[in-house]
Design an enzyme around this catalytic site. Sequence first.
Site, PDB file in Angstrom:
ATOM      1  N   HIS A  54     -60.149 154.065 -29.214  1.00 58.44           N
ATOM      2  CA  HIS A  54     -60.095 152.908 -30.125  1.00 58.44           C
ATOM      3  C   HIS A  54     -61.510 152.476 -30.478  1.00 58.44           C
ATOM      4  O   HIS A  54     -62.098 151.629 -29.814  1.00 58.44           O
ATOM      5  CB  HIS A  54     -59.335 151.765 -29.455  1.00 58.44           C
ATOM      6  CG  HIS A  54     -58.985 150.639 -30.371  1.00 58.44           C
ATOM      7  ND1 HIS A  54     -57.846 149.891 -30.239  1.00 58.44           N
ATOM      8  CD2 HIS A  54     -59.629 150.115 -31.439  1.00 58.44           C
ATOM      9  CE1 HIS A  54     -57.801 148.961 -31.177  1.00 58.44           C
ATOM     10  NE2 HIS A  54     -58.899 149.075 -31.927  1.00 58.44           N
ATOM     11  N   ARG A  58     -66.760 152.242 -39.016  1.00 63.55           N
ATOM     12  CA  ARG A  58     -67.070 151.560 -40.284  1.00 63.55           C
ATOM     13  C   ARG A  58     -67.389 152.479 -41.468  1.00 63.55           C
ATOM     14  O   ARG A  58     -67.505 151.992 -42.596  1.00 63.55           O
ATOM     15  CB  ARG A  58     -68.235 150.573 -40.105  1.00 63.55           C
ATOM     16  CG  ARG A  58     -68.004 149.506 -39.035  1.00 63.55           C
ATOM     17  CD  ARG A  58     -66.750 148.719 -39.276  1.00 63.55           C
ATOM     18  NE  ARG A  58     -66.629 147.600 -38.341  1.00 63.55           N
ATOM     19  CZ  ARG A  58     -65.482 147.046 -37.996  1.00 63.55           C
ATOM     20  NH1 ARG A  58     -64.337 147.516 -38.501  1.00 63.55           N
ATOM     21  NH2 ARG A  58     -65.441 146.034 -37.157  1.00 63.55           N
ATOM     22  N   ASN A  88     -59.253 151.655 -40.503  1.00 67.25           N
ATOM     23  CA  ASN A  88     -59.470 150.508 -41.398  1.00 67.25           C
ATOM     24  C   ASN A  88     -60.878 150.500 -41.985  1.00 67.25           C
ATOM     25  O   ASN A  88     -61.651 149.561 -41.825  1.00 67.25           O
ATOM     26  CB  ASN A  88     -59.162 149.188 -40.682  1.00 67.25           C
ATOM     27  CG  ASN A  88     -60.037 148.958 -39.448  1.00 67.25           C
ATOM     28  OD1 ASN A  88     -60.557 149.893 -38.867  1.00 67.25           O
ATOM     29  ND2 ASN A  88     -60.176 147.698 -39.066  1.00 67.25           N
ATOM     30  N   HIS A 175     -51.181 147.501 -33.432  1.00 66.24           N
ATOM     31  CA  HIS A 175     -51.895 146.233 -33.280  1.00 66.24           C
ATOM     32  C   HIS A 175     -50.831 145.146 -33.267  1.00 66.24           C
ATOM     33  O   HIS A 175     -50.290 144.781 -34.311  1.00 66.24           O
ATOM     34  CB  HIS A 175     -52.866 146.063 -34.454  1.00 66.24           C
ATOM     35  CG  HIS A 175     -53.554 144.732 -34.513  1.00 66.24           C
ATOM     36  ND1 HIS A 175     -54.913 144.596 -34.365  1.00 66.24           N
ATOM     37  CD2 HIS A 175     -53.083 143.477 -34.728  1.00 66.24           C
ATOM     38  CE1 HIS A 175     -55.251 143.334 -34.478  1.00 66.24           C
ATOM     39  NE2 HIS A 175     -54.150 142.624 -34.703  1.00 66.24           N
ATOM     40  N   HIS A 229     -55.111 147.270 -27.376  1.00 69.41           N
ATOM     41  CA  HIS A 229     -55.747 146.059 -26.811  1.00 69.41           C
ATOM     42  C   HIS A 229     -54.766 145.019 -26.265  1.00 69.41           C
ATOM     43  O   HIS A 229     -54.749 143.860 -26.688  1.00 69.41           O
ATOM     44  CB  HIS A 229     -56.699 145.414 -27.816  1.00 69.41           C
ATOM     45  CG  HIS A 229     -56.234 145.353 -29.246  1.00 69.41           C
ATOM     46  ND1 HIS A 229     -55.003 144.874 -29.620  1.00 69.41           N
ATOM     47  CD2 HIS A 229     -56.872 145.707 -30.387  1.00 69.41           C
ATOM     48  CE1 HIS A 229     -54.897 144.935 -30.938  1.00 69.41           C
ATOM     49  NE2 HIS A 229     -56.018 145.429 -31.431  1.00 69.41           N
ATOM     50  N   ASP A 302     -62.368 149.187 -28.364  1.00 69.03           N
ATOM     51  CA  ASP A 302     -62.221 148.421 -29.604  1.00 69.03           C
ATOM     52  C   ASP A 302     -63.606 148.030 -30.127  1.00 69.03           C
ATOM     53  O   ASP A 302     -63.814 146.912 -30.624  1.00 69.03           O
ATOM     54  CB  ASP A 302     -61.348 147.189 -29.394  1.00 69.03           C
ATOM     55  CG  ASP A 302     -60.888 146.563 -30.720  1.00 69.03           C
ATOM     56  OD1 ASP A 302     -61.124 147.168 -31.785  1.00 69.03           O
ATOM     57  OD2 ASP A 302     -60.301 145.463 -30.685  1.00 69.03           O
TER      58      ASP A 302
END
Length: 427
Positions: A54, A58, A88, A175, A229, A302
């Site tokens: 995880h 970017r 993402n 998520h 998470h 994360d």
Amino acid sequence: MLVKGADLLGEGRADILVRDGRIEAVGADLDVPKGAETIDADGLIALPGLVDIHTHLREPGREDAETILTGSQAAATGGYVAVMAMANTAPVTDTAILAEWVWEQGRRSAYADVFPIGAVTKGLAGEQLAELGLMHRSRAAVRMFSDDGKCVHDPQVMRRALEYVKGFDGVIAQHAQDPRLAPHTACCHEGPVSGRLGLPGWPAVAEETIIARDVMLARQSDSRLHVCHLSTAGSVAIVRWAKAQGIAVTAEVTPHHLLLTTDLLASYDPVYKVNPPLRPAEDVAAVREALADGTIDAVATDHAPHALDDKQHDFQVAAFGMLGLETALSVVTEVMVRPGLMSWADVAQAMSVRPARIAGLGQHGRPLAAGEPANITLVDPAATVRVDRDASRSKSRNNPYHGRELHGRVVTTLLRGVPTMLDGRLQ
């Protein structure tokens, strides 16, 4: 190359002979080729190279915050040999073409293997399934899918995703955040602290109801669910129950949810704004216990880098997320190993073996044994580290541990026998 005198998983000293990217032999009095490079590992713990399932790198789209190169350098610094890049980005990794692009950029980084996680839905919109099959059949061979940063909140879409990936033993990583109970404006744990600070609350039940729903959907579809998470005692109880029922669910916890609590928000410092939010001490105790007993399968960072102009705002409008790759092993050493909750062999399971198994990374998380890939992390368990955000290999500085002193320092990282970080220096 000879790694000399390492303590394998904290269970006994041995030398490790590496040749052509693989471990050739493990033991004492090995037949070492003349002139072989030697790494002195006296006093160091040898672990299989760490794996993070995880990570936010970017790229593409926000290279001002992180790139695949800088993220993989941070990974190597933290002892990681493989990371899974969340979808993402901008554009979202929701097609085979974009998955292959991330995979190709990762191959060029040389500091860590980078594997893309594909989006579950197109544009992370939660409405139509993304190119799950095409991403899997691409050169990137994607097996893990997530809309992380957003919840797949429609139960029918989630059910179809679970059913679809079952055909190639894929996994949907959720998520867990009900958007009606915890909208994006919710910025910290709902409780006495949020009330006192006047901040919109993110209740534990917003996580727990999604996990409860999804484990039932996983049972219905006989497919694989992974909980991202996990952060509350209630979530632990649900996952523990689901595993007892034989449901194919795995879960991860972040280093920050193992160490930090919601009390830190009294400073209004946006470095502590994260999603899911920091929780009270009783939740921290519950996730530590769950990691120790195996209810939680993996530690996942994360790692969420942000540029200064996204993070340095009033708490309510600042971006969610914290750095994690470079400090994860030190946090686990501090809160799990030193108190006796986990052995080094347990750490290897939670930070290498099980993450690799969840993601289907066959060449990672392997034993430190002859014939296996020479992916090795060497750790000084006695060393202390004073965290300095300005020394980070990441492009970003949103490090919640800045100024803290933690035990356990990664000394050397080997990826297929090649040092990516040696004696604390990137190679």
